[in-house]
Design an enzyme around this catalytic site. Structure first.
Site, short mmCIF file in Angstrom:
data_model
loop_
_atom_site.label_atom_id
_atom_site.label_comp_id
_atom_site.label_asym_id
_atom_site.label_seq_id
_atom_site.Cartn_x
_atom_site.Cartn_y
_atom_site.Cartn_z
N SER A 197 52.07 -53.93 -50.06
CA SER A 197 52.31 -52.50 -49.90
C SER A 197 53.38 -52.30 -48.84
O SER A 197 53.84 -53.25 -48.20
CB SER A 197 51.03 -51.79 -49.49
OG SER A 197 50.69 -52.14 -48.16
N LYS A 198 53.75 -51.07 -48.66
CA LYS A 198 54.85 -50.76 -47.74
C LYS A 198 54.65 -51.30 -46.33
O LYS A 198 55.61 -51.65 -45.65
CB LYS A 198 55.07 -49.25 -47.69
CG LYS A 198 56.04 -48.79 -48.77
CD LYS A 198 56.09 -47.28 -48.85
CE LYS A 198 55.76 -46.83 -50.24
NZ LYS A 198 55.33 -45.49 -50.43
N ARG A 199 53.40 -51.36 -45.91
CA ARG A 199 53.20 -51.83 -44.53
C ARG A 199 53.57 -53.30 -44.35
O ARG A 199 53.66 -53.80 -43.25
CB ARG A 199 51.77 -51.57 -44.07
CG ARG A 199 50.73 -52.41 -44.74
CD ARG A 199 49.31 -51.88 -44.50
NE ARG A 199 48.40 -52.42 -45.49
CZ ARG A 199 47.86 -53.62 -45.38
NH1 ARG A 199 48.12 -54.38 -44.35
NH2 ARG A 199 47.05 -54.06 -46.33
#
Length: 466
Positions: free
Chosen positions: A238-240
């Site tokens: 995911s983006k993190r």
RNA sequence: GUCCCCAUCGUCUAGCCUGGUCCAGGACACCGGCCUUUCACGCCGGCGACAGGGGUUCAAAUCCCCUUGGGGACGCCA
């Protein structure tokens, strides 16, 4: 099976992320390898979240990767009549029924089931009520109460799920639009898709699609579920975890060929081979060798494979690819021949095109100053003398590597100093830093006029220090 | 919670289907050395894994079972 027909069906609710890019790649590769057909289909039945910008972002991503399609793009929103027909037929044949339960009621059903330790499901309340269309009513598919639905997965083998695990899922929303499972089944059927490589997260949807197809009396395609791409902490990417959009990698200076090489090797293998050109991939891709376990996306390895591609690819092609990055960095390169020579010297020391552009700056934009630490060592007062001698000698030298080499050698002998005493000031004078490409290659790229000018500047600089 | 799937170096993986050639091979990263006019490249070497437990077998990373761990799904999202 005949011609292989694959597809990539993104939903336009965001950019093309690396996981999606990989499944697109696998399907594309398989179609290209077998001389089959690759279809692009936009799954935009979620009117709320689908956007035109996302469609464009997906096109951009695919284009950058060099993944082209033979048919489409097809848009599901333009095929509502077709879905409607199928739904009516299913209703007519008793494979589906109208349901008027409200979302709130269903929430309660699910809560109850969960509280009893069971799977949260719709309880089939309207199944035998023989309801007709009405406002707010949805259409549900009648899933067999017992038995199980199985399919042979290309990567995981036979997968079987008890029908009791499924509930009577919705195939038509209260606004009349079809839901995902219905639209997919109908599209794959009518588009004659026979091979579906998709993410692992769809395994649980597969029985639903199989059931719909069976209710229609049709045969099912071959499915292959590819394990997820994870982040460094083994959680779903995911983006993190950093960049997840393929275009971010483009912006980082990754070559498209390196990106597809990396993506292909994440979850697929061909013996010990790590480096693949695009042609290699098409020739060697084989779904039999798609792995069964999820893999962690590792930027370090991507960078390493990108470095390999920068070095392996013909200089002219790397140069072409570098152009936009030079422009973005505000670097105005000389003529193409000179640029290519520069690229050749930079390739071994650049992991990305962004690096390469930055490393090319001193060749074309001149130098803005001298690295302080290096200057302390190389620009001592006597260096001015050495540089002056070099300048005189270089003024008489043809700028080829052999001649340059001979000149340096002659100067070193004449001055009776170590090579470093000459090379260090020269490198700093010409590049502004202590880290640069090979001296002779560098000077050849720079050319005589520019080299002499930079030596003058350096001499002036050293003398100004007193 | 229920169901589905997965499990080899830190990471990507080969090998597993068709047990023995595997005291497990390659790549990235890391460490050391060589090369060398700098930084790199390159080359050589090192570190480092079959999740655990039971079976089956003369023999198991490879087959079976259990445990544990991880992931996924359970939407009028796709």
């Amino acid at each position: 099976m005949g011609e292989i027909i694959t597809r990539f069906p993104p939903s336009p609710t965001g950019y093309l992320h690396v996981g999606g890019a990989r499944t697109a790649l696998f399907n594309w590769l398989y179609a290209r390898k077998t001389g089959g057909t690759f279809i692009l289909r936009i799954e935009d039945t979620d009117l709320e979240r689908s956007t035109e910008a996302s469609v464009q972002a997906i096109f951009d991503g695919l284009e950058w990767l060099g993944i082209d399609w033979d048919q489409g793009p097809f848009y599901q929103t333009q095929r509502f009549d077709l879905y409607k027909e199928v739904i009516d037929k299913l209703l007519e044949d008793g494979h589906a029924y109208w349901c008027t339960c409200t979302p709130d009621e269903i929430d309660v059903m699910r809560e109850t089931a969960r509280a009893n330790g069971a799977k949260p499901k719709y309880n089939g309340k309207c199944r035998h009520r023989n309801l007709g269309p009405g406002n707010g009513a949805v259409v549900r598919f009648k899933v067999p109460l017992s038995g199980s639905t199985a399919f042979d997965d290309m990567v995981k083998g036979r997968i079987s799920i008890p029908n009791a695990e499924l509930d009577d899922f919705i195939i038509q929303r209260s606004d009349g639009s079809p839901t995902y499972n219905l639209a997919v089944a109908v599209d794959d059927l009518t588009m004659k898709v026979n091979t579906i490589l998709r993410g692992d997260d769809h395994v649980n949807n597969t029985p639903k699609q199989v059931l719909i197809l069976q209710a229609m009396g049709e045969t099912v395609p071959t499915y292959g579920h590819v394990p997820m791409v994870l982040g460094a902490d083994k959680a779903r990417l995911s983006k993190r975890h950093g960049a997840t959009s393929v275009t971010e990698y483009r912006d980082m200076g990754i070559l498209p060929d390196a990106m597809i090489n990396y993506l292909a090797r994440l979850g697929w293998s061909c013996g010990d081979q790590e480096f693949f050109t695009r042609e290699d991939l098409i020739e060697k891709f084989d779904p039999d060798h798609i792995g069964r376990s999820p893999g962690v996306f590792d930027v370090e390895k991507l960078l390493a494979i990108n470095h390999d591609h920068i070095q392996q690819k013909p200089t002219a092609e790397v140069t072409e690819a570098l152009l936009p990055y030079l422009e973005k960095a505000g670097i105005v390169a000389g003529d193409r021949v000179q640029l290519e020579k520069a690229v050749k010297t930079l390739a071994p020391r650049s992991r990305t095109l962004v690096d390469m552009a930055e490393n090319a700056r001193f060749y074309f934009n001149g130098i803005t100053g001298y690295d302080a630490k290096m200057a302390k060592k190389a620009f001592k007062p006597e260096a001015a003398e050495v540089l002056s001698v070099m300048k005189a000698a270089l003024g008489e030298t043809e700028f080829t590597q052999e001649a340059l080499s001979a000149t340096f050698k002659a100067v070193v002998e004449k001055l009776e100093v170590g090579f470093g005493k000459v090379a260090m000031p020269m490198r700093l004078a010409v590049s502004g830093t202590g880290a640069s490409p090979d001296m002779y290659e560098m000077l050849e790229v720079l050319g005589q006029e520019e080299t002499l000018k930079r030596i003058d500047d350096a001499v002036a600089h050293i003398r100004s220090l007193g």
